[in-house]
Design a protein around this motif. Structure first.
Motif, short mmCIF file in Angstrom:
data_model
loop_
_atom_site.label_atom_id
_atom_site.label_comp_id
_atom_site.label_asym_id
_atom_site.label_seq_id
_atom_site.Cartn_x
_atom_site.Cartn_y
_atom_site.Cartn_z
N PHE A 1 -0.98 -1.83 -10.00
CA PHE A 1 -1.93 -2.20 -8.95
C PHE A 1 -3.37 -2.39 -9.44
O PHE A 1 -4.22 -2.85 -8.69
CB PHE A 1 -1.89 -1.18 -7.80
CG PHE A 1 -0.68 -1.35 -6.93
CD1 PHE A 1 -0.69 -2.26 -5.88
CD2 PHE A 1 0.47 -0.65 -7.20
CE1 PHE A 1 0.43 -2.44 -5.10
CE2 PHE A 1 1.61 -0.83 -6.42
CZ PHE A 1 1.59 -1.72 -5.37
N GLN B 1 0.84 -1.20 0.00
CA GLN B 1 0.00 0.00 0.00
C GLN B 1 0.88 1.25 0.00
O GLN B 1 0.53 2.25 -0.58
CB GLN B 1 -0.93 0.00 1.23
CG GLN B 1 -2.34 -0.45 0.90
CD GLN B 1 -2.37 -1.85 0.36
OE1 GLN B 1 -1.80 -2.74 0.99
NE2 GLN B 1 -2.98 -2.06 -0.77
N LYS C 1 1.52 -12.39 -14.93
CA LYS C 1 0.81 -13.23 -13.97
C LYS C 1 1.48 -13.20 -12.59
O LYS C 1 0.81 -13.14 -11.55
CB LYS C 1 0.78 -14.66 -14.53
CG LYS C 1 0.30 -15.73 -13.57
CD LYS C 1 -1.18 -16.00 -13.75
CE LYS C 1 -1.66 -17.23 -12.99
NZ LYS C 1 -1.48 -17.16 -11.55
N GLU D 1 0.58 -10.02 -10.81
CA GLU D 1 -0.82 -10.15 -10.40
C GLU D 1 -0.93 -10.99 -9.11
O GLU D 1 -1.56 -10.58 -8.13
CB GLU D 1 -1.61 -10.81 -11.54
CG GLU D 1 -2.96 -11.39 -11.18
CD GLU D 1 -4.08 -10.36 -11.13
OE1 GLU D 1 -3.99 -9.35 -11.84
OE2 GLU D 1 -5.04 -10.58 -10.36
N ASP D 2 -0.27 -12.13 -9.12
CA ASP D 2 -0.32 -13.01 -7.94
C ASP D 2 0.26 -12.32 -6.71
O ASP D 2 -0.26 -12.47 -5.60
CB ASP D 2 0.43 -14.33 -8.21
CG ASP D 2 -0.39 -15.26 -9.10
OD1 ASP D 2 -1.57 -14.95 -9.35
OD2 ASP D 2 0.16 -16.27 -9.55
N VAL E 1 0.62 -8.91 -6.06
CA VAL E 1 -0.13 -7.76 -5.55
C VAL E 1 -1.51 -8.15 -5.02
O VAL E 1 -2.11 -7.43 -4.24
CB VAL E 1 -0.26 -6.58 -6.55
CG1 VAL E 1 1.10 -6.05 -6.95
CG2 VAL E 1 -1.08 -6.96 -7.76
N THR E 2 -2.02 -9.31 -5.43
CA THR E 2 -3.31 -9.75 -4.89
C THR E 2 -3.12 -10.69 -3.71
O THR E 2 -4.08 -11.18 -3.15
CB THR E 2 -4.17 -10.47 -5.96
OG1 THR E 2 -3.43 -11.55 -6.51
CG2 THR E 2 -4.57 -9.52 -7.07
N GLY E 3 -1.86 -10.96 -3.35
CA GLY E 3 -1.62 -11.77 -2.16
C GLY E 3 -1.79 -13.26 -2.40
O GLY E 3 -2.33 -13.98 -1.57
N LYS E 4 -1.35 -13.73 -3.58
CA LYS E 4 -1.54 -15.16 -3.87
C LYS E 4 -0.22 -15.93 -3.85
O LYS E 4 -0.10 -16.97 -4.49
CB LYS E 4 -2.19 -15.30 -5.24
CG LYS E 4 -3.66 -14.90 -5.24
CD LYS E 4 -4.27 -15.03 -6.61
CE LYS E 4 -5.65 -14.44 -6.65
NZ LYS E 4 -6.02 -13.97 -7.98
N PHE E 5 0.77 -15.38 -3.13
CA PHE E 5 2.06 -16.09 -3.13
C PHE E 5 2.18 -17.03 -1.96
O PHE E 5 1.88 -16.68 -0.83
CB PHE E 5 3.22 -15.08 -3.09
CG PHE E 5 3.80 -14.82 -4.44
CD1 PHE E 5 2.96 -14.55 -5.51
CD2 PHE E 5 5.16 -14.87 -4.66
CE1 PHE E 5 3.48 -14.31 -6.76
CE2 PHE E 5 5.68 -14.63 -5.91
CZ PHE E 5 4.85 -14.35 -6.97
N GLY E 6 2.66 -18.21 -2.26
CA GLY E 6 3.09 -19.25 -1.31
C GLY E 6 2.29 -19.42 -0.07
O GLY E 6 2.47 -19.00 0.98
N PRO F 1 -1.90 -5.36 -13.80
CA PRO F 1 -0.53 -5.74 -14.16
C PRO F 1 -0.51 -6.66 -15.38
O PRO F 1 -1.49 -7.36 -15.63
CB PRO F 1 -0.04 -6.50 -12.91
CG PRO F 1 -1.27 -6.95 -12.23
CD PRO F 1 -2.33 -5.94 -12.54
#
Lengths: 247, 228
Positions: free
Chosen positions: A230, A203, A236, A239-240, A242-247, A233
């Motif tokens: 933000f 943020q 991919k 995108e993952d 900044v949207t909080g889809k990592f690990g 993007p």
């Protein structure tokens, strides 16, 4: 300033690989990415802070006004005057508020008392700290609050009138109000300075930067206008992240 | 398999949002069908049910708005998540309005059911079917993030407009023929207009789906001097 095909290794381990990224003049560029992605390493190469770590070697170039900063002829002290740095943990010298800001100027050979006074005041004003400290310039910098100490470090970095300011997590140890002050300051500083900022707080990157560069596993995945990164993007992996889809 | 959010509660919020929108979409589709059935089968009690059922749609609108506000405040969504939330906030209004229009059709039906039919209803049910298909297709496009399907909706609107114009002219002829027809013809004209408006709302939904998937706002190209 601009990195071209920059690769940096710690011994045999590649920390960043073939990074080509322009830090545009009088804009704020945010470097984001998960821990260990190479964003801090990259930031540190911009004023050769990594030189201090034994075993580092690099290929590629970093240009500051078309001068390769790794060229033999470059005086590293002069480079760091032109490309200043502010760290995560505020690190004022155990000296007075005045002397902290005057330090770089004295090292640079400035002796004239009036000139020093003028420059210290200008820097403290620039760092939005003057009104809070003008009556206690001779007190120890260590008596300031965390947020004030950080702004003091920014004033210290600005005193030598650098062209570029590098900020490594400048607000991560601060409360929301102090953070807001630093962010407001960044907004004001970009009228005069070129700024690159590393932050874990997405943020914050969204709030303060004009451009955002996303690093992942030592590579630059994507760099673009912050609004685009933000909202839409291209990659991919961005995108993952900044949207909080990592690990 | 798309990656899921590390934060499972966030993932669940987004799933709830999609499900609520779908439930709302299914309800308004049903209201269109029921209101038309109330007209064609002269079933006024069914029309009353449509009027009563609209409150479920209204309630869902408020719930969805609230969920979106909560997600915005607590999660600071970005990228595709942000586009989903902004899309949800917009299309929820279109869906609610479609529900209102179905209620209006039901109310007109109740009036019409008390007098002999003006003529066999042929084109109006056909228009209703098209409108309902457009709504369904737009919602399918939303669920599957299918831009091609959304574009079908955008292109399909001409058909509704043409059919509406045909109905309009026919009803006008009835009015000119005999002023006793005016009351019934006007009610039917309202119904046809409501159906045509439902098609427009389906188009709004489809436009937002394109935005949600591509991140490009395709609305009002002429007003913004964009290539169409």
């Amino acid at each position: 300033m601009e990195a071209r095909e920059l690769t940096l290794r710690y011994g045999t381990k590649t920390a960043i690989s073939k990074i080509s990224l322009a830090i545009l003049e009088r804009q704020v560029t945010a470097l984001i990415g998960p821990s260990g992605c190479g964003k801090s390493t990259f930031l540190r190469t911009l004023n050769r802070m990594n030189d201090l770590i034994p075993g580092t070697n690099h290929t590629g170039t970093i240009l500051l006004d078309s001068m390769d900063i790794y060229d033999r002829s470059v005086d590293v002290v002069d480079l760091r005057r032109r490309v200043g740095m502010v760290f995560q943990k505020s690190n004022p010298f155990p000296k007075s508020i005045f002397e902290n800001v005057a330090y770089g100027l004295r090292v640079g050979g400035m002796k004239d008392k009036n000139e020093l006074n003028t420059r210290v005041e200008k820097s403290l004003r620039g760092a939005a700290l003057w009104d809070e400290v003008k009556d206690r310039l001779n007190e120890s910098a260590l008596g300031l609050s965390g947020g004030q100490q950080q702004r003091l470090c920014i004033a210290r970095a600005m005193a030598v009138e650098p062209e570029v300011l590098l900020m490594d997590e400048p607000a991560s140890a601060l409360d929301p109000i102090a953070t807001a002050k630093i962010e407001e300051l960044i907004h004001e500083l970009k009228a005069q300075y070129t700024i690159a900022i590393v932050t874990h707080n997405m943020q914050q990157a969204a709030r303060v930067s004009d451009r955002t560069a996303f690093f992942y596993m030592g590579e630059l995945v994507e760099c673009g206008p912050t609004e685009q990164i933000f909202t839409n993007p291209r990659e991919k992996r961005t995108e993952d992240y900044v949207t909080g889809k990592f690990g | 398999m798309p990656a899921t959010h590390t934060d499972k509660a966030f993932e669940q919020d987004l799933r709830d949002l999609r499900e609520k929108l779908l439930a709302m979409g299914a309800k308004v589709e049903n209201l269109i069908a029921q209101s038309m059935k109330a007209l064609t089968e002269r079933d006024s009690p069914l029309a009353e049910k449509v009027v009563a059922a609209d409150k479920d749609v209204n309630r869902l609108e408020v719930e969805i708005d609230e969920l979106c506000r909560r997600i915005l405040a607590l999660r600071q969504p970005a990228a595709s998540d942000l586009r989903l939330i902004t899309t949800a906030l917009k299309i929820v209004t279109d869906l609610e309005r479609i529900g209102d229009l179905a209620v209006n059709i039901a109310e007109r039906s109740m009036d019409l059911n008390q007098v002999p039919p003006l003529a066999p209803y042929v084109d109006t049910p056909r228009l209703a079917e098209l409108a309902q298909q457009q709504v369904k297709k737009a919602l399918d496009a939303f669920v599957s993030g299918d831009v091609a399907k959304a574009e079908e909706v955008l292109q399909g609107d001409d058909l509704l407009d043409a059919l509406f114009l045909k109905i309009f002219n026919e009803l006008l002829a009835y009015m000119m023929e005999d002023s006793k027809n005016i009351r019934r013809a006007t009610a039917l004209m309202f119904i046809a207009k409501h159906l045509e408006r439902i098609g427009d709302h389906a188009m709004n939904v489809a436009e937002m789906v394109v935005y949600m998937v591509r991140g490009k706002d395709i609305r009002h190209p002429r007003s913004r001097n964009l290539p169409e």
